[in-house]
Design a protein around this motif. Sequence first.
Motif, PDB file in Angstrom:
ATOM      1  N   GLU A  69       0.833  -1.200   0.000  1.00 37.34           N
ATOM      2  CA  GLU A  69       0.000   0.000   0.000  1.00 37.34           C
ATOM      3  C   GLU A  69       0.874   1.258   0.000  1.00 37.34           C
ATOM      4  OE1 GLU A  69      -2.189  -3.430   1.213  1.00 37.34           O
ATOM      5  OE2 GLU A  69      -0.453  -2.576   2.221  1.00 37.34           O
ATOM      6  N   ALA A  70       1.966   1.219   0.743  1.00 37.99           N
ATOM      7  CA  ALA A  70       2.881   2.369   0.776  1.00 37.99           C
ATOM      8  C   ALA A  70       3.524   2.581  -0.592  1.00 37.99           C
ATOM      9  CB  ALA A  70       3.950   2.170   1.846  1.00 37.99           C
ATOM     10  N   LEU A  71       3.874   1.500  -1.278  1.00 35.97           N
ATOM     11  CA  LEU A  71       4.436   1.605  -2.636  1.00 35.97           C
ATOM     12  C   LEU A  71       3.406   2.210  -3.572  1.00 35.97           C
ATOM     13  CD1 LEU A  71       6.508   1.119  -4.876  1.00 35.97           C
ATOM     14  CD2 LEU A  71       5.692  -1.259  -4.976  1.00 35.97           C
ATOM     15  N   ASP A  72       2.173   1.756  -3.484  1.00 37.07           N
ATOM     16  CA  ASP A  72       1.110   2.284  -4.329  1.00 37.07           C
ATOM     17  C   ASP A  72       0.895   3.775  -4.060  1.00 37.07           C
ATOM     18  OD1 ASP A  72      -1.097   1.859  -6.262  1.00 37.07           O
ATOM     19  OD2 ASP A  72      -2.360   2.347  -4.534  1.00 37.07           O
ATOM     20  N   PHE A  73       0.908   4.160  -2.782  1.00 36.52           N
ATOM     21  CA  PHE A  73       0.749   5.567  -2.411  1.00 36.52           C
ATOM     22  C   PHE A  73       1.880   6.399  -3.024  1.00 36.52           C
ATOM     23  CE2 PHE A  73       1.370   9.180   0.487  1.00 36.52           C
ATOM     24  CZ  PHE A  73       0.107   9.755   0.426  1.00 36.52           C
ATOM     25  N   TYR A  74       3.111   5.903  -2.915  1.00 38.88           N
ATOM     26  CA  TYR A  74       4.293   6.563  -3.486  1.00 38.88           C
ATOM     27  C   TYR A  74       4.133   6.752  -4.996  1.00 38.88           C
ATOM     28  CZ  TYR A  74       9.035   6.282  -5.568  1.00 38.88           C
ATOM     29  OH  TYR A  74      10.161   6.462  -6.333  1.00 38.88           O
ATOM     30  N   GLN A  75       3.737   5.687  -5.678  1.00 41.61           N
ATOM     31  CA  GLN A  75       3.655   5.744  -7.133  1.00 41.61           C
ATOM     32  C   GLN A  75       2.598   6.723  -7.630  1.00 41.61           C
ATOM     33  OE1 GLN A  75       3.338   1.473  -7.784  1.00 41.61           O
ATOM     34  NE2 GLN A  75       5.436   1.448  -8.560  1.00 41.61           N
ATOM     35  N   ASN A  76       1.588   6.975  -6.807  1.00 39.51           N
ATOM     36  CA  ASN A  76       0.516   7.885  -7.204  1.00 39.51           C
ATOM     37  C   ASN A  76       0.628   9.273  -6.571  1.00 39.51           C
ATOM     38  OD1 ASN A  76      -1.302   6.185  -8.919  1.00 39.51           O
ATOM     39  ND2 ASN A  76      -1.053   4.862  -7.144  1.00 39.51           N
ATOM     40  N   HIS A  77       1.665   9.479  -5.778  1.00 41.14           N
ATOM     41  CA  HIS A  77       1.866  10.777  -5.124  1.00 41.14           C
ATOM     42  C   HIS A  77       2.316  11.808  -6.162  1.00 41.14           C
ATOM     43  CE1 HIS A  77       3.540  13.820  -2.443  1.00 41.14           C
ATOM     44  NE2 HIS A  77       2.870  13.235  -1.447  1.00 41.14           N
ATOM     45  N   GLU A  78       1.770  13.023  -6.062  1.00 45.01           N
ATOM     46  CA  GLU A  78       2.064  14.051  -7.068  1.00 45.01           C
ATOM     47  C   GLU A  78       3.557  14.379  -7.170  1.00 45.01           C
ATOM     48  OE1 GLU A  78       0.954  18.263  -6.315  1.00 45.01           O
ATOM     49  OE2 GLU A  78       0.116  17.488  -4.450  1.00 45.01           O
TER      50      GLU A  78
END
Length: 101
Positions: A69-78
Motif C-alpha cells: 500500500e505504501a508503494l502504491d501511495f508513493y507511485q501515485n503521489h504528485e
Amino acid sequence: MVRHLVLWKYKEELTEEERNKLGGEAKKKLEALKEIIPGILSLKVITKTLPTGSGNCDLMLDSTFISEEALDFYQNHEEHIKAASFVRSIVGSRICVDYEE
C-alpha cells in the motif's frame, strides 16, 4: 516490506556531460521523495556504474517500502509523478521489479 527496483538506460542522444548532469538531477529529485512521502524505509539512486562494461543500465533506483500500500501511495503521489516525469525525459528504457521481503 516491499522492494522496488528500477533500472534505466539513458537516451542514446545524450552526451556524457548531459548524462552526468541530468543523472545528478534525477538522483536529487528522487532521493528527496524519502522526506516527503510517508511509508518509504529507504530510497537510493545509483548514477555511477562501474566502467567494466558488464552492466546494461545507467541509473538504478533501490527502494524499500513498509507495505504494498505504501508503494502504491508513493507511485501515485504528485511529487513522485513530477520526479518520474523528469526521469522519463532523459531515459530511453526502463525495467522494474517489485517484490516482498
